[in-house]
Write a protein that holds these residues in place. Structure first.
Motif, mmCIF file in Angstrom:
data_model
loop_
_atom_site.group_PDB
_atom_site.id
_atom_site.type_symbol
_atom_site.label_atom_id
_atom_site.label_comp_id
_atom_site.label_asym_id
_atom_site.label_seq_id
_atom_site.Cartn_x
_atom_site.Cartn_y
_atom_site.Cartn_z
ATOM 1 N N THR A 1 -4.947 6.573 2.320
ATOM 2 C CA THR A 1 -5.929 5.516 2.548
ATOM 3 C C THR A 1 -7.344 6.079 2.459
ATOM 4 O OG1 THR A 1 -4.353 4.350 3.969
ATOM 5 C CG2 THR A 1 -6.678 3.726 4.178
ATOM 6 N N ILE A 2 -7.571 7.215 3.100
ATOM 7 C CA ILE A 2 -8.883 7.865 3.037
ATOM 8 C C ILE A 2 -9.232 8.214 1.600
ATOM 9 C CG2 ILE A 2 -10.206 9.917 3.688
ATOM 10 C CD1 ILE A 2 -8.588 9.897 6.344
ATOM 11 N N LYS A 3 -8.285 8.779 0.863
ATOM 12 C CA LYS A 3 -8.545 9.162 -0.528
ATOM 13 C C LYS A 3 -8.919 7.955 -1.369
ATOM 14 C CE LYS A 3 -7.019 11.887 -4.423
ATOM 15 N NZ LYS A 3 -8.162 11.426 -5.157
ATOM 16 N N ASP A 4 -8.197 6.860 -1.201
ATOM 17 C CA ASP A 4 -8.499 5.656 -1.970
ATOM 18 C C ASP A 4 -9.899 5.129 -1.663
ATOM 19 O OD1 ASP A 4 -6.091 5.743 -3.308
ATOM 20 O OD2 ASP A 4 -5.115 4.254 -2.041
ATOM 21 N N VAL A 5 -10.311 5.178 -0.400
ATOM 22 C CA VAL A 5 -11.663 4.741 -0.034
ATOM 23 C C VAL A 5 -12.695 5.676 -0.657
ATOM 24 C CG1 VAL A 5 -13.285 4.442 1.886
ATOM 25 C CG2 VAL A 5 -10.962 3.530 2.058
ATOM 26 N N LEU A 6 -12.446 6.981 -0.598
ATOM 27 C CA LEU A 6 -13.367 7.935 -1.215
ATOM 28 C C LEU A 6 -13.460 7.728 -2.727
ATOM 29 C CD1 LEU A 6 -12.441 11.165 0.757
ATOM 30 C CD2 LEU A 6 -14.633 9.950 0.842
ATOM 31 N N ASP A 7 -12.374 7.240 -3.322
ATOM 32 C CA ASP A 7 -12.351 6.989 -4.762
ATOM 33 C C ASP A 7 -12.941 5.625 -5.130
ATOM 34 O OD1 ASP A 7 -11.243 9.476 -5.229
ATOM 35 O OD2 ASP A 7 -9.192 8.723 -5.444
ATOM 36 N N GLY A 8 -13.423 4.860 -4.139
ATOM 37 C CA GLY A 8 -14.121 3.627 -4.432
ATOM 38 C C GLY A 8 -13.446 2.337 -4.018
ATOM 39 N N MET A 9 -12.242 2.411 -3.503
ATOM 40 C CA MET A 9 -11.538 1.203 -3.075
ATOM 41 C C MET A 9 -12.138 0.722 -1.749
ATOM 42 S SD MET A 9 -7.396 0.834 -2.605
ATOM 43 C CE MET A 9 -7.045 1.216 -4.307
ATOM 44 N N ALA B 1 -7.483 -0.481 0.578
ATOM 45 C CA ALA B 1 -6.792 0.789 0.792
ATOM 46 C C ALA B 1 -5.773 0.678 1.917
ATOM 47 C CB ALA B 1 -7.805 1.896 1.096
ATOM 48 N N ILE B 2 -6.133 -0.021 2.975
ATOM 49 C CA ILE B 2 -5.192 -0.210 4.087
ATOM 50 C C ILE B 2 -4.003 -1.041 3.633
ATOM 51 C CG2 ILE B 2 -4.886 -1.360 6.325
ATOM 52 C CD1 ILE B 2 -7.815 -0.452 6.938
ATOM 53 N N GLU B 3 -4.274 -2.125 2.930
ATOM 54 C CA GLU B 3 -3.176 -2.971 2.459
ATOM 55 C C GLU B 3 -2.267 -2.217 1.494
ATOM 56 O OE1 GLU B 3 -5.078 -6.477 0.921
ATOM 57 O OE2 GLU B 3 -5.532 -7.230 2.933
ATOM 58 N N LYS B 4 -2.845 -1.386 0.654
ATOM 59 C CA LYS B 4 -2.054 -0.623 -0.318
ATOM 60 C C LYS B 4 -1.188 0.433 0.368
ATOM 61 C CE LYS B 4 -2.510 2.728 -4.025
ATOM 62 N NZ LYS B 4 -3.436 3.638 -4.688
ATOM 63 N N ASP C 1 7.065 0.228 2.037
ATOM 64 C CA ASP C 1 6.737 1.599 1.677
ATOM 65 C C ASP C 1 7.303 1.937 0.309
ATOM 66 O OD1 ASP C 1 5.388 2.134 4.030
ATOM 67 O OD2 ASP C 1 7.230 2.748 5.059
ATOM 68 N N ASP C 2 6.450 2.493 -0.539
ATOM 69 C CA ASP C 2 6.909 2.987 -1.835
ATOM 70 C C ASP C 2 7.327 4.435 -1.660
ATOM 71 O OD1 ASP C 2 6.256 0.614 -3.093
ATOM 72 O OD2 ASP C 2 4.198 1.275 -3.500
ATOM 73 N N GLU C 3 8.478 4.785 -2.160
ATOM 74 C CA GLU C 3 8.933 6.173 -2.091
ATOM 75 C C GLU C 3 8.127 7.007 -3.068
ATOM 76 O OE1 GLU C 3 11.183 7.469 0.039
ATOM 77 O OE2 GLU C 3 11.230 5.478 0.951
#
Length: 82
Positions: A57-65, A70-73, A79-81
């Motif tokens: 989640t942190i990475k996705d936010v840092l990448d612009g989401m 990011a939380i929803e994903k 959960d995606d394996e």
């Protein structure tokens, strides 16, 4: 504080957050691998999975989401394996 100092301060803060994300990810992956390899109690897997999800989640936010996206994903029940 000058604009230049403020920008430097903000960049340093972002770098610390990036380092936090990497460390959380390493800890969670190592822990999950250890739990699975040693066939330890499944209860140990739950907090490690949560740490792993937070790191993504942190990475996705840092990448612009956006934080909400990011939380929803990363933090939903489906959960995606990996």
């Amino acid at each position: 504080m000058t604009d230049k100092e403020l920008i430097k301060h903000q960049q340093e803060k972002i770098e610390r957050i990036k380092q936090l994300q990497k460390e959380l990810h390493k800890i969670s992956v190592f822990g999950l691998m250890t739990v699975n390899f040693l066939e330890l109690d499944d209860e140990l897997e739950t907090p490690l999975k949560a740490i792993h999800d937070v790191s993504h989640t942190i990475k996705d936010v840092l990448d612009g989401m956006s934080p909400r996206e990011a939380i929803e994903k990363n933090m939903t029940e489906e959960d995606d394996e990996e």
